[in-house]
Design a protein around this motif. Structure first.
Motif, short mmCIF file in Angstrom:
data_model
loop_
_atom_site.label_atom_id
_atom_site.label_comp_id
_atom_site.label_asym_id
_atom_site.label_seq_id
_atom_site.Cartn_x
_atom_site.Cartn_y
_atom_site.Cartn_z
N TYR A 220 0.73 -1.41 0.05
CA TYR A 220 0.01 -0.08 0.00
C TYR A 220 0.96 1.45 0.04
CZ TYR A 220 -3.78 -3.23 1.21
OH TYR A 220 -4.49 -4.31 1.25
N THR A 223 2.63 1.69 -3.34
CA THR A 223 1.64 2.17 -4.43
C THR A 223 1.20 3.67 -4.28
OG1 THR A 223 0.83 0.08 -4.31
CG2 THR A 223 -0.38 1.93 -5.53
N LYS A 224 1.27 3.97 -2.99
CA LYS A 224 0.71 5.26 -2.74
C LYS A 224 2.14 6.36 -3.00
CE LYS A 224 -2.66 5.10 0.87
NZ LYS A 224 -3.06 5.40 2.46
N ASP A 245 -4.35 0.70 -6.98
CA ASP A 245 -4.78 0.66 -5.50
C ASP A 245 -3.72 -0.49 -5.17
OD1 ASP A 245 -5.66 -0.22 -3.08
OD2 ASP A 245 -7.80 -0.11 -3.77
#
Lengths: 411, 380
Positions: A220, A223-224, A245
Motif C-alpha cells: 500500500y 503504491t501510494k 490501488d
C-alpha cells in the motif's frame, strides 16, 4: 490475440504483448506467467475485443538505440577526467551520460533530450550539503565534545538520524523535480509539481504503518508513493494519471512474505535438529549464545528467501505501476514477465562479478532495453495538442527558504 | 549533396512536429515552413545537442531556456553544414572526426589504466598517510574504546594485577623510546586461545592468551608489542579507514554507477586493494618495530625467533594465499627482518629471567577479570 480469462471465463484480447522479446519467449508463455503470478493482475489487462482492436491501432512504442560499447567509450573518458580532476569532472560526466542515454531513447518516433547542466548538479550537491550534510555531520560528531552528558549525546544522535531520514523524501522529490524539468520530448519539458511536505507526511506515515504491521503495509505504501510521484508529474500541460490501488499488490506480497517466514521457521527448526541447539537452560550464557546464533541464522535464511522472491514480486509491481499510469486517454503497458527479468538480473550480476564491475555500461544498456523493448502507450491521444508549461525558470531556488519545494540533484 | 534538406521543426511552445525544408548558407541556417514562412538561425547561435554518434539523428537547438529545435534524420546533413560554412563550423560535430574520436577513446582507456594504477599503488596510501595525522587523537581513542568493548569484553580480560603490571613495564619501556607520540598506550590481555595480537586506534594493544603463552622469552613478547605499537604510532587503523573509503571511491569511479546487487561485482576488487594496503602496513610495522627494539637495546633476533614459531604454526599456508591475506607471508617477513637486523647487539637487554617469564605469561591461568577494570595504563 484472443484468449479467455482462466478465472472469470470472459473473452478478451491481449494488447500488451512484447514485439521484441529478449529470450524469444513465446507470447503464450508471457500470458501464462501473468496468470500464474497473480490472477488479479490479469483482470487489469482485460479489455473488450472491439476496444482493444481500436487501441492497438494507436499503440506507441519505445526504442533504445544506444550500445554498450559507445557508453563504455564515454565512460572511459569520463572516468579519466574525473580522476585527473580529483572528482570535479564528475558532474560534467554525469551530464554526458544522461545526454547520451536520453538522446538514444526514442518514443513514438521522437527522441528525448536532456537539458541539465553540470553547474546545476554541483549547486544541488552544495545545497544539499549545506542543509543536510554539514548539520548531519556536526550533530553526529558533536556528542564527543559533551562527554559525560548522555542525554545530550542521545538527543544529538537522534536529531542526526531524523535529519537523515528527512533527507530521503526531500531528495526523492527534489531529484524528480529537477530531472523532469530537464527532460524534453518534442521540445516540451516534463515537470513535477508535487508538494514536498505532503510527500514527507506520506513517507513517514507509510514507514510507520509498515513498521507497525511488520512490513505487511508495504504494498500500500509503495503504491501510494508511486501514485504521488506519478500523479504530480506532467508532460507540458498534460498531467500523468495513476489509478492503482495497493490492495492489488497485497496478495502477491503476502504470498512472498508468508513463504519467506515459513522457510525461515523451517530453517530454524532444522537447525535445532541438525546442530542440536539448546532447548532448555537458555539462561546459561553459553546456551543463550547458541540460541541467538540459531535465531540469526533463521532470520538470514528468511531474508535470503525474501530477497530471491522479491525479483518476481518486483516484476508484478513494475508492471502494475506502468499499467495503472496513463496520460490523456492513453495508458501504458509493460508486459514483462518473471523469467526474462530473472535472467536479466542474474546475467547482469554474472557480468559484473566476472568483470569486477567493468561491464557497467553493458549492464546499464541491458536494463534500459529490457524496459524500452516492451513499453507501450496504448490508446488514443494527440500529443500535438500538448503545450509547453515550463516557464524557463530554473527549479533550483536561490535562497534556502524555499528549499523543500525546489529541485536539486546530487548527480 | 542536396542544397535543400528535409527535417522537422519544433517551436518549443507545443509538441507539434512541423515538416520543414532547410537551406544552408555561408552564415546561417534557413528553415522554410510549409506555409512559406522562413526562420533564420545564424550558425553562431545554434547548439548541436544530438547527432554526434553514428545512426543518431541531427538535432539543432536555437534559443536559451526553451529552445526551438530542428531535427534532420539524414546524418550527411552535418557534412553539408561543415562545407557550407567556413566560420563557426567547429561548434558542430564533423562525422569525419569519428575515427579520431575512437582513437582518442582508446588512448583515454590506456591513460585511465595508468592513472588508476598510480592512484592504486601510490595515490591512496599517500593520501591516507597525509590525512591520518590530521584526525584528532580523541576520535581515534573513542573508536578504539568502542571496538575494544566488542572484541575484548570485560569478562574475558585477564586481571591478575601483579603479572599485568610486569607486562605493562615492557610496554612502558618501549613507548618511552618514542618521545613525540600523543598516544597513551593501554595493554589488554584477553583469555582466548588464539595466537594473535592487534592494535586498535588511539593506543589500545590487545594480546590473546594464546600468543602470550606461545612466547618463549619476554624479549619475544617485546617484539610483538613493538610491532603493535608501530601500528598505533603510524596510525595504521585510521589510514586503513581512509584507504578503504578511497579504494571504494576509486573503484566506483572506474566502474561507474552501481547499486544494490551489482555492488557485489566490485566488492572483490575493493577487498583485494584493501588487503594489499594492510600488508603494506604490516611490513612497515615490522620494520619500525624492529628499529624500536634496537633503540631500547633488545636483540631483534628475539622478534624473528617468535616469527619462526608463528611460521611453524602456519606451515600449511600456500604461497598464493599471501595475496588474499591481511599479512605478508611469514617467511618473507623473517627474511626481510633478518636482513634489516644486522649484527646482534653486544650487550642485549634481558627483561626478565626465564623462570619469572614462565610465571608471568601464565597470567590468564591465575585470574580472569571479575570487574570491568582489567586493563592497565601506561602513560608516557
Amino acid at each position: 490475440m484472443k484468449a479467455s480469462c482462466a478465472y472469470c471465463e470472459a473473452s478478451f484480447v491481449v494488447v500488451a504483448m512484447p514485439t521484441v522479446s529478449l529470450d524469444n519467449a513465446a507470447p503464450s508463455h508471457a500470458v501464462r506467467d501473468t496468470l500464474q503470478l497473480d490472477p488479479s493482475l490479469v483482470d487489469q489487462e482485460v479489455i473488450p475485443a472491439e476496444a482493444a482492436q481500436q487501441l492497438s491501432s494507436t499503440s506507441r512504442k519505445a526504442v533504445f538505440h544506444g550500445t554498450g560499447g559507445t557508453l563504455f567509450g564515454i565512460h572511459l573518458v569520463n572516468t579519466l577526467l574525473t580522476l585527473v580532476t580529483l572528482g570535479i569532472y564528475y558532474y560534467w560526466a554525469k551530464v554526458r551520460v544522461r545526454t547520451f542515454l536520453f538522446g538514444q531513447t526514442e518514443f513514438a518516433g521522437d527522441r528525448f533530450s536532456y537539458h541539465g547542466s553540470a553547474r546545476e548538479l554541483l549547486n544541488g550537491t552544495i545545497k544539499a550539503s549545506l542543509v543536510f550534510g554539514i548539520p548531519y555531520f556536526l550533530m553526529g560528531n558533536a556528542g564527543q565534545f559533551v562527554e559525560g552528558n548522555t542525554a545530550i549525546q542521545v538527543t544529538l544522535k537522534v536529531a542526526a538520524w531524523l535529519l537523515l531520514v528527512l533527507f530521503i523524501p526531500v531528495a526523492i522529490t527534489g531529484a524528480r523535480r529537477y530531472r523532469l524539468s530537464r527532460t524534453a520530448w518534442r521540445g516540451i519539458r516534463f515537470s513535477f509539481r508535487g508538494n514536498t511536505l505532503d510527500f514527507i507526511k506520506l513517507w513517514f506515515s507509510g514507514y510507520f504503518l509498515t513498521a507497525v504491521t511488520l512490513g505487511l503495509y508495504y504494498p500500500y505504501f509503495s503504491t501510494k508513493k508511486h501514485a504521488f510521484l506519478t500523479a504530480h508529474s506532467y508532460f507540458g500541460s498534460e498531467p500523468f494519471k495513476f489509478s492503482g490501488d495497493g490492495a492489488v499488490l497485497s496478495r502477491p506480497f503476502l504470498r512472498m512474505y508468508l513463504l519467506a517466514v515459513a522457510v525461515a521457521g523451517i530453517a530454524g527448526l532444522g537447525l535445532y535438529s541438525v546442530v542440536d541447539l539448546p532447548r532448555q537452560n537458555i539462561e546459561d550464557p553459553e546456551a543463550v549464545g547458541s540460541f541467538v546464533v540459531g535465531a540469526i541464522a533463521s532470520l538470514m535464511i528468511g531474508a535470503l528467501v525474501f530477497r530471491l522472491l522479491w525479483l518476481p514480486y518486483s516484476v508484478i509491481e513494475q508492471r502494475f505501476f506502468w499499467e495503472q499510469t496513463s496520460i490523456g486517454s492513453a495508458r501504458f503497458q509493460l508486459p514483462i514477465t518473471t523469467w526474462p527479468y530473472l535472467k536479466l538480473k542474474l546475467g547482469n550480476m554474472f557480468f559484473m562479478v566476472c568483470t569486477l564491475g567493468l561491464a557497467w555500461s553493458w549492464v546499464t544498456i541491458r536494463n534500459i532495453r529490457f524496459i524500452t523493448d516492451q513499453l507501450e502507450l496504448v490508446g488514443v491521444d494527440n500529443f500535438d495538442e500538448i503545450v509547453q508549461a515550463y516557464d524557463g525558470a530554473p527549479p533550483i531556488g536561490e535562497g534556502l527558504d524555499g528549499f523543500l519545494d525546489t529541485g536539486f540533484d546530487l548527480g | 549533396m542536396p542544397s535543400l534538406w528535409q527535417g522537422s521543426y519544433l517551436d518549443g511552445r507545443n509538441a507539434t512536429r512541423h515538416p520543414v525544408s532547410i537551406q544552408l548558407t555561408a552564415t546561417a541556417l534557413h528553415i522554410v515552413k510549409a506555409d512559406g514562412h522562413t526562420i533564420r538561425w545564424p550558425y553562431g547561435e545554434i547548439a548541436q545537442t544530438q547527432g554526434a554518434y553514428e545512426g543518431e539523428e541531427v538535432r539543432l537547438e536555437h534559443g536559451a531556456s526553451l529552445p526551438q529545435t530542428v531535427i534532420v534524420e539524414n546524418s550527411t546533413f552535418l557534412t553539408a553544414m561543415q562545407r557550407a560554412t567556413a566560420s563557426g563550423a567547429s561548434r558542430f560535430h564533423h562525422p569525419n572526426q569519428r575515427p579520431l574520436r575512437v582513437r582518442m577513446t582508446i588512448l583515454a582507456g590506456v591513460a585511465l589504466m595508468g592513472v588508476t594504477a598510480v592512484f592504486y599503488i601510490w595515490g591512496i596510501p599517500g593520501l591516507a598517510k597525509l590525512l591520518a595525522p590530521h584526525i584528532p587523537v580523541l576520535w581515534e581513542e573513542q573508536l578504539g574504546v568502542s571496538v575494544l568493548e566488542q572484541i575484548a569484553p570485560s569478562a574475558k580480560r585477564c586481571a591478575d594485577q601483579t603479572r599485568l603490571a610486569a607486562l605493562e613495564s615492557i610496554v612502558t619501556r618501549l613507548s618511552r623510546a618514542v618521545s613525540d607520540s600523543p598516544y597513551r598506550i593501554r595493554l589488554t590481555v584477553v583469555d582466548r586461545p588464539s595466537v594473535n595480537a592487534f592494535a586498535l586506534p588511539g593506543g589500545q594493544v590487545v594480546v590473546f592468551r594464546g600468543l602470550l603463552e606461545a612466547t618463549e622469552t619476554p624479549e619475544q613478547f617485546a617484539g610483538v608489542l613493538a610491532h603493535e605499537l608501530q601500528h598505533i604510532y603510524k596510525r595504521h587503523s585510521t589510514r586503513s579507514l581512509i584507504e578503504q573509503a578511497s579504494a571504494s571511491l576509486l573503484i566506483a569511479a572506474v566502474t561507474g554507477d552501481f547499486t544494490g546487487g551489482l555492488a557485489y561485482g566490485i566488492e572483490g576488487a575493493r577487498v583485494l586493494g584493501v588487503l594489499r594496503y594492510s600488508r603494506l602496513h604490516e611490513g612497515e610495522a615490522d620494520r619500525e618495530g624492529l628499529r624500536l627494539l634496537q633503540t631500547v637495546g633488545i636483540d631483534p633476533a628475539e622478534m624473528i625467533a617468535f616469527y619462526r614459531i608463528m611460521e611453524a604454526q602456519h606451515s600449511h599456508d600456500t604461497a598464493a594465499s599471501s595475496y588474499l591475506s591481511t599479512h605478508p607471508d611469514t617467511g618473507d617477513r623473517i627474511e626481510k627482518l633478518t636482513a634489516l637486523a644486522g649484527a646482534p647487539p653486544r650487550h642485549p637487554m634481558k627483561l626478565f629471567p626465564h623462570e619469572e617469564w614462565k610465571d608471568l605469561r601464565s597470567l590468564c591461568r591465575h585470574s580472569v577479570a571479575s570487574s570491568p577494570q582489567a586493563v592497565t595504563d601506561s602513560t608516557q
